[in-house]
Design a protein around this motif. Structure first.
Motif, mmCIF file in Angstrom:
data_model
loop_
_atom_site.group_PDB
_atom_site.id
_atom_site.type_symbol
_atom_site.label_atom_id
_atom_site.label_comp_id
_atom_site.label_asym_id
_atom_site.label_seq_id
_atom_site.Cartn_x
_atom_site.Cartn_y
_atom_site.Cartn_z
ATOM 1 N N LYS A 109 0.832 -1.210 0.000
ATOM 2 C CA LYS A 109 0.000 0.000 0.000
ATOM 3 C C LYS A 109 0.866 1.260 0.000
ATOM 4 O O LYS A 109 1.908 1.307 0.639
ATOM 5 C CB LYS A 109 -0.886 -0.005 1.244
ATOM 6 N N ASN A 110 0.392 2.270 -0.721
ATOM 7 C CA ASN A 110 1.076 3.567 -0.736
ATOM 8 C C ASN A 110 1.156 4.137 0.681
ATOM 9 O O ASN A 110 0.230 3.982 1.463
ATOM 10 C CB ASN A 110 0.285 4.614 -1.530
ATOM 11 N N HIS A 113 -0.685 9.359 -0.893
ATOM 12 C CA HIS A 113 -1.588 9.264 -2.039
ATOM 13 C C HIS A 113 -2.213 10.617 -2.323
ATOM 14 O O HIS A 113 -2.158 11.519 -1.495
ATOM 15 C CB HIS A 113 -2.673 8.197 -1.821
ATOM 16 N N LEU A 138 -11.311 0.406 -6.217
ATOM 17 C CA LEU A 138 -10.917 -0.615 -5.250
ATOM 18 C C LEU A 138 -12.010 -0.820 -4.204
ATOM 19 O O LEU A 138 -12.301 -1.941 -3.828
ATOM 20 C CB LEU A 138 -9.607 -0.241 -4.565
ATOM 21 N N VAL A 150 -12.029 4.795 -3.147
ATOM 22 C CA VAL A 150 -10.606 4.478 -3.244
ATOM 23 C C VAL A 150 -10.401 3.842 -4.613
ATOM 24 O O VAL A 150 -11.060 2.865 -4.961
ATOM 25 C CB VAL A 150 -10.146 3.530 -2.125
ATOM 26 N N ALA A 152 -7.399 3.010 -8.003
ATOM 27 C CA ALA A 152 -5.997 2.736 -8.326
ATOM 28 C C ALA A 152 -5.740 3.197 -9.748
ATOM 29 O O ALA A 152 -6.585 3.006 -10.631
ATOM 30 C CB ALA A 152 -5.697 1.246 -8.190
ATOM 31 N N ASN A 157 -1.300 2.331 -8.076
ATOM 32 C CA ASN A 157 -1.131 3.338 -7.026
ATOM 33 C C ASN A 157 -2.502 3.840 -6.591
ATOM 34 O O ASN A 157 -3.286 4.303 -7.410
ATOM 35 C CB ASN A 157 -0.283 4.503 -7.523
ATOM 36 N N GLU A 158 -2.764 3.752 -5.282
ATOM 37 C CA GLU A 158 -4.070 4.167 -4.774
ATOM 38 C C GLU A 158 -4.201 5.683 -4.731
ATOM 39 O O GLU A 158 -3.233 6.387 -4.511
ATOM 40 C CB GLU A 158 -4.302 3.622 -3.366
ATOM 41 N N CYS A 160 -7.693 8.671 -3.777
ATOM 42 C CA CYS A 160 -9.072 8.780 -3.311
ATOM 43 C C CYS A 160 -9.806 9.844 -4.123
ATOM 44 O O CYS A 160 -9.250 10.891 -4.446
ATOM 45 C CB CYS A 160 -9.123 9.146 -1.830
#
Length: 162
Positions: A109-110, A113, A138, A150, A152, A157-158, A160
């Motif tokens: 996980k990043n 973000h 996601l 959320v 990607a 790369n996540e 929001c």
């Protein structure tokens, strides 16, 4: 023992220039995605590259063709279209994302973000637009403090969407 204070009297200072750097397998594809996602422009570094190549300052192997012009093979950047930039190098001097090629894939996980705020009631419309560009949803979050999606980017790369 005397203790030295590290506190300083505030003085007017020039803000520190910064950019967000994102590791990428394909920096040019990532730059294209994020330029479209944010309505930014892909930076054009061709003038600098065309100046450095004949001078022997960089080898041609460090460049590729992208968007019909010479670009760095392992770096690509996007900037806000209204922000200043250096004409000689094409480098943005404001809101900017730089994508750099790395050999390893994203595995966790990043820790950092982006939050995108399209405004108004445009979240679902914007989510559909970003999915058409290559992003994926996601999860949808509904909490007492608010709701968001959320997502990607094409390399996982996540980010929001609020």
């Amino acid at each position: 023992m005397t203790q030295t204070s590290t506190a300083q009297t505030p003085t007017p200072a020039t803000p520190v220039h910064w950019k967000v750097v994102v590791d990428a397998a394909d920096p040019h594809a990532q730059a294209d995605f994020w330029a479209a996602a944010l309505h930014y422009v892909v930076e054009d570094h061709s003038a600098l590259i065309e100046k450095l190549l004949p001078a022997g300052a960089v080898p041609e192997a460090l460049t590729v063709e992208s968007h019909g012009r010479r670009a760095w093979r392992d770096l690509a950047a996007v900037r806000h279209p209204d922000d200043p930039y250096e004409e000689e190098s094409g480098t943005g001097r404001g809101r900017r994302l730089l994508f750099q090629r790395v050999p390893e894939e994203k595995t966790v996980k990043n820790r950092l973000h982006l939050d995108l705020h399209p405004g108004g009631d445009r979240r679902d419309e914007e989510s559909a637009r970003l999915e058409a560009l290559g992003a994926r949803v996601l999860r949808r979050v509904e909490e007492p403090s608010g709701s968001w999606i959320v997502m990607a980017d094409p390399e996982g790369n996540e980010f929001c969407l609020h």
